[in-house]
Scaffold this motif. Structure first.
Motif, PDB file in Angstrom:
ATOM      1  N   LEU A 110     -31.073 -37.347  68.559  1.00 23.07           N
ATOM      2  CA  LEU A 110     -30.429 -38.610  68.227  1.00 23.07           C
ATOM      3  C   LEU A 110     -31.318 -39.771  68.645  1.00 23.07           C
ATOM      4  O   LEU A 110     -32.019 -39.708  69.660  1.00 23.07           O
ATOM      5  N   LEU A 111     -31.273 -40.836  67.850  1.00 27.48           N
ATOM      6  CA  LEU A 111     -31.975 -42.078  68.157  1.00 27.48           C
ATOM      7  C   LEU A 111     -30.936 -43.186  68.314  1.00 27.48           C
ATOM      8  O   LEU A 111     -29.888 -43.164  67.660  1.00 27.48           O
ATOM      9  N   ALA A 112     -31.221 -44.150  69.162  1.00 28.88           N
ATOM     10  CA  ALA A 112     -30.342 -45.302  69.298  1.00 28.88           C
ATOM     11  C   ALA A 112     -30.344 -46.095  67.993  1.00 28.88           C
ATOM     12  O   ALA A 112     -31.409 -46.433  67.465  1.00 28.88           O
ATOM     13  N   ALA A 113     -29.181 -46.375  67.459  1.00 25.23           N
ATOM     14  CA  ALA A 113     -29.086 -47.124  66.209  1.00 25.23           C
ATOM     15  C   ALA A 113     -29.211 -48.619  66.471  1.00 25.23           C
ATOM     16  O   ALA A 113     -28.849 -49.116  67.538  1.00 25.23           O
ATOM     17  N   GLY A 114     -29.772 -49.325  65.495  1.00 25.68           N
ATOM     18  CA  GLY A 114     -29.899 -50.771  65.594  1.00 25.68           C
ATOM     19  C   GLY A 114     -31.029 -51.245  66.481  1.00 25.68           C
ATOM     20  O   GLY A 114     -31.131 -52.439  66.754  1.00 25.68           O
ATOM     21  N   ARG A 115     -31.880 -50.334  66.930  1.00 25.24           N
ATOM     22  CA  ARG A 115     -33.011 -50.704  67.782  1.00 25.24           C
ATOM     23  C   ARG A 115     -34.325 -50.302  67.122  1.00 25.24           C
ATOM     24  O   ARG A 115     -34.426 -49.218  66.540  1.00 25.24           O
ATOM     25  N   LEU A 116     -35.318 -51.158  67.217  1.00 21.47           N
ATOM     26  CA  LEU A 116     -36.638 -50.853  66.693  1.00 21.47           C
ATOM     27  C   LEU A 116     -37.159 -49.578  67.359  1.00 21.47           C
ATOM     28  O   LEU A 116     -37.065 -49.416  68.581  1.00 21.47           O
ATOM     29  N   THR A 117     -37.700 -48.660  66.552  1.00 21.10           N
ATOM     30  CA  THR A 117     -38.172 -47.364  67.045  1.00 21.10           C
ATOM     31  C   THR A 117     -39.521 -47.046  66.412  1.00 21.10           C
ATOM     32  O   THR A 117     -39.687 -47.207  65.202  1.00 21.10           O
ATOM     33  N   THR A 118     -40.471 -46.591  67.232  1.00 18.65           N
ATOM     34  CA  THR A 118     -41.767 -46.161  66.714  1.00 18.65           C
ATOM     35  C   THR A 118     -41.949 -44.681  66.997  1.00 18.65           C
ATOM     36  O   THR A 118     -41.949 -44.254  68.152  1.00 18.65           O
ATOM     37  N   LEU A 119     -42.085 -43.900  65.926  1.00 20.41           N
ATOM     38  CA  LEU A 119     -42.296 -42.463  66.011  1.00 20.41           C
ATOM     39  C   LEU A 119     -43.721 -42.128  65.605  1.00 20.41           C
ATOM     40  O   LEU A 119     -44.352 -42.857  64.829  1.00 20.41           O
ATOM     41  N   GLU A 120     -44.201 -40.995  66.106  1.00 19.63           N
ATOM     42  CA  GLU A 120     -45.547 -40.542  65.764  1.00 19.63           C
ATOM     43  C   GLU A 120     -45.510 -39.057  65.432  1.00 19.63           C
ATOM     44  O   GLU A 120     -44.935 -38.248  66.169  1.00 19.63           O
ATOM     45  N   PHE A 121     -46.117 -38.706  64.305  1.00 18.10           N
ATOM     46  CA  PHE A 121     -46.337 -37.311  63.925  1.00 18.10           C
ATOM     47  C   PHE A 121     -47.795 -36.998  64.214  1.00 18.10           C
ATOM     48  O   PHE A 121     -48.690 -37.709  63.745  1.00 18.10           O
ATOM     49  N   VAL A 122     -48.061 -35.951  65.014  1.00 16.57           N
ATOM     50  CA  VAL A 122     -49.429 -35.592  65.382  1.00 16.57           C
ATOM     51  C   VAL A 122     -49.710 -34.168  64.920  1.00 16.57           C
ATOM     52  O   VAL A 122     -49.111 -33.212  65.417  1.00 16.57           O
ATOM     53  N   LEU A 123     -50.616 -34.021  63.961  1.00 15.39           N
ATOM     54  CA  LEU A 123     -51.065 -32.711  63.516  1.00 15.39           C
ATOM     55  C   LEU A 123     -52.234 -32.271  64.389  1.00 15.39           C
ATOM     56  O   LEU A 123     -53.121 -33.080  64.704  1.00 15.39           O
ATOM     57  N   VAL A 124     -52.256 -30.996  64.777  1.00 15.04           N
ATOM     58  CA  VAL A 124     -53.357 -30.460  65.575  1.00 15.04           C
ATOM     59  C   VAL A 124     -54.012 -29.302  64.839  1.00 15.04           C
ATOM     60  O   VAL A 124     -53.334 -28.378  64.399  1.00 15.04           O
ATOM     61  N   LYS A 125     -55.336 -29.398  64.675  1.00 16.29           N
ATOM     62  CA  LYS A 125     -56.118 -28.286  64.155  1.00 16.29           C
ATOM     63  C   LYS A 125     -56.880 -27.700  65.343  1.00 16.29           C
ATOM     64  O   LYS A 125     -57.812 -28.324  65.847  1.00 16.29           O
ATOM     65  N   PRO A 126     -56.466 -26.533  65.842  1.00 18.08           N
ATOM     66  CA  PRO A 126     -57.083 -25.992  67.048  1.00 18.08           C
ATOM     67  C   PRO A 126     -58.604 -25.938  66.957  1.00 18.08           C
ATOM     68  O   PRO A 126     -59.168 -25.474  65.969  1.00 18.08           O
ATOM     69  N   GLY A 127     -59.233 -26.445  67.995  1.00 20.34           N
ATOM     70  CA  GLY A 127     -60.682 -26.460  68.047  1.00 20.34           C
ATOM     71  C   GLY A 127     -61.324 -27.561  67.232  1.00 20.34           C
ATOM     72  O   GLY A 127     -62.552 -27.714  67.246  1.00 20.34           O
ATOM     73  N   GLN A 128     -60.537 -28.364  66.502  1.00 19.26           N
ATOM     74  CA  GLN A 128     -61.100 -29.409  65.651  1.00 19.26           C
ATOM     75  C   GLN A 128     -60.632 -30.806  66.042  1.00 19.26           C
ATOM     76  O   GLN A 128     -61.383 -31.757  65.934  1.00 19.26           O
ATOM     77  N   GLY A 129     -59.389 -30.941  66.470  1.00 16.49           N
ATOM     78  CA  GLY A 129     -58.911 -32.256  66.865  1.00 16.49           C
ATOM     79  C   GLY A 129     -57.483 -32.502  66.444  1.00 16.49           C
ATOM     80  O   GLY A 129     -56.739 -31.568  66.131  1.00 16.49           O
ATOM     81  N   ALA A 130     -57.085 -33.776  66.440  1.00 16.05           N
ATOM     82  CA  ALA A 130     -55.706 -34.158  66.151  1.00 16.05           C
ATOM     83  C   ALA A 130     -55.681 -35.316  65.166  1.00 16.05           C
ATOM     84  O   ALA A 130     -56.622 -36.099  65.070  1.00 16.05           O
ATOM     85  N   CYS A 131     -54.573 -35.422  64.425  1.00 16.76           N
ATOM     86  CA  CYS A 131     -54.393 -36.458  63.409  1.00 16.76           C
ATOM     87  C   CYS A 131     -53.032 -37.114  63.620  1.00 16.76           C
ATOM     88  O   CYS A 131     -52.003 -36.478  63.406  1.00 16.76           O
ATOM     89  N   PRO A 132     -52.990 -38.384  64.078  1.00 18.53           N
ATOM     90  CA  PRO A 132     -51.712 -39.059  64.316  1.00 18.53           C
ATOM     91  C   PRO A 132     -51.297 -39.969  63.159  1.00 18.53           C
ATOM     92  O   PRO A 132     -52.135 -40.594  62.515  1.00 18.53           O
ATOM     93  N   VAL A 133     -49.999 -40.038  62.908  1.00 22.64           N
ATOM     94  CA  VAL A 133     -49.435 -40.979  61.940  1.00 22.64           C
ATOM     95  C   VAL A 133     -48.240 -41.655  62.610  1.00 22.64           C
ATOM     96  O   VAL A 133     -47.353 -40.983  63.108  1.00 22.64           O
TER      97      VAL A 133
END
Length: 227
Positions: A110-133
């Motif tokens: 659950l997220l608090a409603a009516g409040r600004l929220t910043t989410l991040e999706f981070v993909l990880v390729k083992p041994g190669q690095g990470a990709c954030p959105v």
């Protein structure tokens, strides 16, 4: 890659093959060590790093809320994590919500409603690095949102979708893309961040590319903290 306007599982997401520019945020330096655990790595276990796991997110116990569902469409051997920022405008104070892989997804929260929220999706390729959105939006009470991401040739794509009506899943109209476009900032200022509709139309670029500086040992705390 820049958005090609196609309808994918992430719809409002955005792609890029631009160089990311600058070092990744510090928390990305803690994620891929657990990639073997989630991705079926057969390597022998190693001692955990000295860096502690990031703090876990706690859903609000009172007040109006919205539901968050998290999904990643990934090939075998890839993992992802979802985080939220204590300060949604400046993108500081990161907390882990959950982590997943091709055969595992985090529990909804659950997220608090009516409040600004910043989410991040981070993909990880083992041994190669990470990709954030990163996306910033304001959840509305009683609605259900989907943070969905997938892998691309150069990195990843992700978007925030309103899935309250399963027959009409669509990008959240007020969501803003916050990746910093190689400026070195944690997040692009809100006033300069493109809305989901513009991102989908390819009107703005992003830096959702693989960041090789995030190594397998460095990223352990983020995934472990979000289980």
């Amino acid at each position: 890659m820049r958005s090609d306007g196609s309808t994918t599982a992430t719809m409002g997401g955005q792609r890029s093959n631009r160089p990311s520019g600058g070092a990744p945020p510090a928390h990305l330096a803690w994620l891929a060590g657990a990639a073997g655990l989630l991705g079926g790595c057969a390597a022998p276990p190693t001692a955990p790093p000295a860096t502690p796991s990031l703090p876990a997110y706690s859903a609000p116990a009172t007040g109006p809320t919205a539901r968050l569902v998290m999904r990643g469409t990934l090939p075998a051997g890839r993992v992802y994590a979802v985080t939220v920022y204590d300060d949604p405008e400046q993108c500081t104070g990161v907390r882990t919500i959950g982590s997943g892989s091709a055969g595992k997804h985090p529990d909804s929260t659950l997220l608090a409603a009516g409040r600004l929220t910043t989410l991040e999706f981070v993909l990880v390729k083992p041994g190669q690095g990470a990709c954030p959105v990163r996306w910033t939006f304001t959840p509305q009470a009683g609605r259900t949102y989907l943070l969905s991401g997938s892998e691309t040739a150069q990195g990843c794509v992700a978007g925030v979708l309103d899935m309250t009506d399963p027959e009409r899943i669509r990008p959240d109209a007020g969501a803003r893309r916050r990746n910093p476009l190689g400026t070195g900032a944690r997040c692009l200022p809100l006033a300069q961040s493109p809305l989901a509709q513009l991102a989908q139309a390819g009107a703005a670029g992003d830096d959702a590319v693989l960041r090789p500086n995030a190594t397998a040992d460095d990223l352990k705390g983020l995934i472990e903290g979000g289980r």
